[in-house]
Design a protein around this motif. Structure first.
Motif, PDB file in Angstrom:
ATOM      1  N   PHE A  92       0.840  -1.194   0.000  1.00 23.05           N
ATOM      2  CA  PHE A  92       0.000   0.000   0.000  1.00 23.05           C
ATOM      3  C   PHE A  92       0.877   1.246   0.000  1.00 23.05           C
ATOM      4  CE2 PHE A  92      -2.375  -3.353   2.066  1.00 23.05           C
ATOM      5  CZ  PHE A  92      -3.570  -3.313   1.371  1.00 23.05           C
ATOM      6  N   LEU A  93       0.418   2.250  -0.734  1.00 22.51           N
ATOM      7  CA  LEU A  93       1.090   3.549  -0.781  1.00 22.51           C
ATOM      8  C   LEU A  93       0.066   4.637  -0.539  1.00 22.51           C
ATOM      9  CD1 LEU A  93       3.139   3.201  -4.093  1.00 22.51           C
ATOM     10  CD2 LEU A  93       4.041   3.063  -1.786  1.00 22.51           C
ATOM     11  N   GLU A  94       0.453   5.659   0.186  1.00 20.52           N
ATOM     12  CA  GLU A  94      -0.386   6.851   0.353  1.00 20.52           C
ATOM     13  C   GLU A  94       0.483   8.063   0.075  1.00 20.52           C
ATOM     14  OE1 GLU A  94      -2.009   6.897   4.268  1.00 20.52           O
ATOM     15  OE2 GLU A  94      -3.317   5.210   3.879  1.00 20.52           O
ATOM     16  N   PRO A  95       0.077   8.949  -0.777  1.00 21.56           N
ATOM     17  CA  PRO A  95      -1.091   8.900  -1.649  1.00 21.56           C
ATOM     18  C   PRO A  95      -0.859   7.944  -2.828  1.00 21.56           C
ATOM     19  CG  PRO A  95       0.155  10.870  -2.139  1.00 21.56           C
ATOM     20  CD  PRO A  95       0.837  10.188  -0.966  1.00 21.56           C
ATOM     21  N   ASP A  96      -1.921   7.598  -3.526  1.00 21.06           N
ATOM     22  CA  ASP A  96      -1.841   6.674  -4.654  1.00 21.06           C
ATOM     23  C   ASP A  96      -0.916   7.185  -5.759  1.00 21.06           C
ATOM     24  OD1 ASP A  96      -3.605   4.976  -3.392  1.00 21.06           O
ATOM     25  OD2 ASP A  96      -5.361   5.744  -4.454  1.00 21.06           O
ATOM     26  N   THR A  97      -0.776   8.477  -5.866  1.00 18.27           N
ATOM     27  CA  THR A  97       0.072   9.065  -6.908  1.00 18.27           C
ATOM     28  C   THR A  97       1.553   8.726  -6.721  1.00 18.27           C
ATOM     29  OG1 THR A  97       0.204  11.117  -5.642  1.00 18.27           O
ATOM     30  CG2 THR A  97      -1.502  10.984  -7.359  1.00 18.27           C
ATOM     31  N   ALA A  98       1.909   8.215  -5.559  1.00 14.83           N
ATOM     32  CA  ALA A  98       3.300   7.851  -5.306  1.00 14.83           C
ATOM     33  C   ALA A  98       3.766   6.761  -6.266  1.00 14.83           C
ATOM     34  CB  ALA A  98       3.477   7.388  -3.863  1.00 14.83           C
ATOM     35  N   LEU A  99       2.869   5.883  -6.660  1.00 15.84           N
ATOM     36  CA  LEU A  99       3.247   4.814  -7.581  1.00 15.84           C
ATOM     37  C   LEU A  99       3.698   5.387  -8.929  1.00 15.84           C
ATOM     38  CD1 LEU A  99       3.577   1.812  -7.888  1.00 15.84           C
ATOM     39  CD2 LEU A  99       1.205   1.671  -8.630  1.00 15.84           C
ATOM     40  N   THR A 100       3.004   6.378  -9.404  1.00 16.21           N
ATOM     41  CA  THR A 100       3.404   7.036 -10.651  1.00 16.21           C
ATOM     42  C   THR A 100       4.778   7.672 -10.498  1.00 16.21           C
ATOM     43  OG1 THR A 100       1.110   7.435 -11.248  1.00 16.21           O
ATOM     44  CG2 THR A 100       2.759   8.796 -12.340  1.00 16.21           C
ATOM     45  N   ARG A 112      14.531   9.872  -3.618  1.00 19.29           N
ATOM     46  CA  ARG A 112      14.613  11.302  -3.961  1.00 19.29           C
ATOM     47  C   ARG A 112      13.354  11.813  -4.639  1.00 19.29           C
ATOM     48  NH1 ARG A 112      19.892  10.204  -5.686  1.00 19.29           N
ATOM     49  NH2 ARG A 112      19.205  10.184  -7.854  1.00 19.29           N
ATOM     50  N   ARG A 113      12.708  10.984  -5.437  1.00 19.27           N
ATOM     51  CA  ARG A 113      11.549  11.435  -6.210  1.00 19.27           C
ATOM     52  C   ARG A 113      10.244  11.405  -5.415  1.00 19.27           C
ATOM     53  NH1 ARG A 113      12.095  11.331 -11.972  1.00 19.27           N
ATOM     54  NH2 ARG A 113       9.911  11.966 -12.004  1.00 19.27           N
ATOM     55  N   LEU A 114      10.249  10.787  -4.240  1.00 20.42           N
ATOM     56  CA  LEU A 114       9.019  10.704  -3.450  1.00 20.42           C
ATOM     57  C   LEU A 114       8.890  11.890  -2.512  1.00 20.42           C
ATOM     58  CD1 LEU A 114       8.911   6.920  -2.554  1.00 20.42           C
ATOM     59  CD2 LEU A 114       7.545   8.130  -4.261  1.00 20.42           C
ATOM     60  N   PRO A 115       7.734  12.529  -2.509  1.00 21.22           N
ATOM     61  CA  PRO A 115       7.512  13.620  -1.559  1.00 21.22           C
ATOM     62  C   PRO A 115       7.602  13.112  -0.116  1.00 21.22           C
ATOM     63  CG  PRO A 115       5.802  13.580  -3.253  1.00 21.22           C
ATOM     64  CD  PRO A 115       6.599  12.320  -3.404  1.00 21.22           C
ATOM     65  N   ASP A 116       7.887  14.015   0.796  1.00 22.86           N
ATOM     66  CA  ASP A 116       8.049  13.643   2.205  1.00 22.86           C
ATOM     67  C   ASP A 116       6.798  13.037   2.827  1.00 22.86           C
ATOM     68  OD1 ASP A 116      10.693  14.480   2.191  1.00 22.86           O
ATOM     69  OD2 ASP A 116      10.204  16.485   2.942  1.00 22.86           O
ATOM     70  N   ASP A 117       5.622  13.382   2.291  1.00 24.86           N
ATOM     71  CA  ASP A 117       4.379  12.898   2.893  1.00 24.86           C
ATOM     72  C   ASP A 117       3.976  11.490   2.437  1.00 24.86           C
ATOM     73  OD1 ASP A 117       3.729  13.647   0.282  1.00 24.86           O
ATOM     74  OD2 ASP A 117       1.735  14.381   0.843  1.00 24.86           O
ATOM     75  N   VAL A 118       4.776  10.853   1.552  1.00 24.58           N
ATOM     76  CA  VAL A 118       4.441   9.512   1.071  1.00 24.58           C
ATOM     77  C   VAL A 118       4.654   8.494   2.184  1.00 24.58           C
ATOM     78  CG1 VAL A 118       5.148   7.665  -0.502  1.00 24.58           C
ATOM     79  CG2 VAL A 118       4.884   9.991  -1.349  1.00 24.58           C
ATOM     80  N   ARG A 119       3.700   7.592   2.304  1.00 24.65           N
ATOM     81  CA  ARG A 119       3.793   6.492   3.269  1.00 24.65           C
ATOM     82  C   ARG A 119       3.752   5.183   2.499  1.00 24.65           C
ATOM     83  NH1 ARG A 119       5.694   9.891   5.697  1.00 24.65           N
ATOM     84  NH2 ARG A 119       4.702  11.190   7.226  1.00 24.65           N
ATOM     85  N   MET A 120       4.720   4.320   2.797  1.00 24.63           N
ATOM     86  CA  MET A 120       4.781   2.993   2.181  1.00 24.63           C
ATOM     87  C   MET A 120       4.514   1.959   3.256  1.00 24.63           C
ATOM     88  SD  MET A 120       8.031   2.969  -0.336  1.00 24.63           S
ATOM     89  CE  MET A 120       8.705   4.424  -1.034  1.00 24.63           C
TER      90      MET A 120
END
Length: 109
Positions: A36-44, A68-76
């Motif tokens: 699971f990833l939050e937000p879903d846009t992290a996969l893109t 580096r490409r993932l914003p700080d608010d992404v949760r994996m």
């Protein structure tokens, strides 16, 4: 040339990659699995970060470009950048199974 690989994260989830290799670079990278990833846009963002990477990129380099490409608010949940790098490197390291299978079939026929 299309490649596919899977990696079960110890204590985590399954990570799958399908990708193409063109002129020594990754193309059409598609990460999937039961994580699971939050937000879903992290996969893109992950897929875009991996597109264009060189076949010579190490696991550490792949993990770093993803992080580096993932914003700080992404949760994996169940995966991390290192797990993504492992599965991508596995796909990159595969031999051309289709080519070997095709030539084996021709010899049998």
């Amino acid at each position: 040339m299309r490649k596919h690989a899977e990696y079960k994260v110890p204590g985590g989830k399954l990570v799958v990659v399908d990708l193409a290799i063109d002129q020594g670079q990754l193309r059409d990278v598609a990460i999937s699995g039961d994580f699971f990833l939050e937000p879903d846009t992290a996969l893109t963002a992950i897929n875009m970060a991996l597109n264009g990477q060189s076949l010579t990129a190490s696991m550490a380099e792949l993990a770093a470009v993803v992080a580096r490409r993932l914003p700080d608010d992404v949760r994996m949940y169940g995966i991390n950048a290192d797990a993504i790098a492992v599965v991508v490197r596995r796909a990159m390291d595969q031999e051309d199974q289709a080519g070997r299978a095709g030539s084996g079939m021709a010899m049998e026929g």
